[in-house]
Design an enzyme around this catalytic site. Structure first.
Site, mmCIF file in Angstrom:
data_model
loop_
_atom_site.group_PDB
_atom_site.id
_atom_site.type_symbol
_atom_site.label_atom_id
_atom_site.label_comp_id
_atom_site.label_asym_id
_atom_site.label_seq_id
_atom_site.Cartn_x
_atom_site.Cartn_y
_atom_site.Cartn_z
ATOM 1 N N GLU A 164 0.830 -1.209 0.000
ATOM 2 C CA GLU A 164 0.000 0.000 0.000
ATOM 3 C C GLU A 164 0.863 1.257 0.000
ATOM 4 O OE1 GLU A 164 -0.236 -2.664 1.936
ATOM 5 O OE2 GLU A 164 -2.180 -2.816 2.925
ATOM 6 N N CYS A 178 -2.162 -2.661 7.506
ATOM 7 C CA CYS A 178 -1.568 -2.449 8.829
ATOM 8 C C CYS A 178 -1.768 -0.997 9.263
ATOM 9 C CB CYS A 178 -0.077 -2.806 8.812
ATOM 10 S SG CYS A 178 0.967 -1.567 8.019
HETATM 11 N N1 THU Z 1 2.199 -6.401 4.051
HETATM 12 C C1 THU Z 1 1.710 -5.564 3.083
HETATM 13 O O1 THU Z 1 2.325 -5.359 2.047
HETATM 14 N N2 THU Z 1 0.528 -4.964 3.332
HETATM 15 C C2 THU Z 1 -0.237 -5.146 4.439
HETATM 16 O O2 THU Z 1 -1.292 -4.567 4.549
HETATM 17 C C3 THU Z 1 0.209 -6.053 5.492
HETATM 18 C C4 THU Z 1 1.525 -6.677 5.298
HETATM 19 C C5 THU Z 1 3.474 -7.046 3.798
HETATM 20 C C6 THU Z 1 4.608 -6.612 4.678
HETATM 21 C C7 THU Z 1 5.505 -7.821 4.628
HETATM 22 O O3 THU Z 1 6.298 -7.754 3.466
HETATM 23 C C8 THU Z 1 4.561 -8.985 4.482
HETATM 24 O O4 THU Z 1 3.342 -8.441 3.999
HETATM 25 C C9 THU Z 1 4.305 -9.732 5.773
HETATM 26 O O5 THU Z 1 3.876 -8.902 6.774
#
Ligand code: THU
Length: 157
Positions: free
Chosen positions: A74, A111
């Site tokens: 994001e 997140c």
């Molecule tokens: N991650 C995202 O790209 N977006 C989210 O909303 C949650 C988590 C990624 C971060 C990391 O590379 C992997 O997912 C595991 O947390």
């Protein structure tokens, strides 16, 4: 005084029930998730952004051996949008994921740090950003704006 906060959102059994342009966003998010650099989590996230000029931008999560240096999909796409097209409004952001980190039927919900950045996009452009979240079993949630996902955010109350 006690108060109650309610938010409104739409739930669909499958993203394939979305209209054509939203389905295109989901497909683009899945496509870009294949470019994720996620050797540590093996969780491949794709984010697509529908801009007001009709263009779609995409981004994927990019990890690093020094874990906190990586970035979620994001924020990758939103910071790209901000750096390339600072004056173009964003209508919608869509997020999808593939991997075992989340059970198949769980929605990938952004997140806290991403919500904060998504919220600032909304505040900065003085227009709501719709949010489409899709689980690996196709269940889809559609939120009207980011504020609903981050009530009482820093600087907003
Ligand atoms: N991650 C995202 O790209 N977006 C989210 O909303 C949650 C988590 C990624 C971060 C990391 O590379 C992997 O997912 C595991 O947390």
């Amino acid at each position: 005084m006690e108060k109650i906060l309610t938010i409104q959102f739409r739930e669909l059994e499958s993203w394939k029930l979305l209209n054509d342009s939203d389905q295109e966003l989901v497909k683009k998010a899945y496509e870009i998730s294949q470019n994720a650099y996620a050797p540590y989590s093996e969780f491949y996230v794709g984010a697509s952004v529908q801009m007001a000029n009709g263009e779609i931008l995409t981004g994927s999560n990019q990890e690093n051996i020094a874990y906190p240096s990586g970035l979620c999909a994001e924020r990758v796409v939103l910071f790209y949008a901000g750096s390339q097209f600072p004056k173009t409004k964003i209508d919608t952001i869509c997020v999808v994921a593939k991997g075992d980190l989340l059970p198949f039927d769980k929605i990938l919900s952004p997140c806290g740090a991403c919500r904060q950045v998504m919220l600032e996009t909304e505040i900065r452009q003085t227009d709501q950003v719709r949010v489409i979240l899709v689980s690996q079993n196709e269940k889809t949630l559609i939120f009207n704006n980011v504020k609903d996902l981050l009530p009482f955010a820093f600087g907003t109350i």
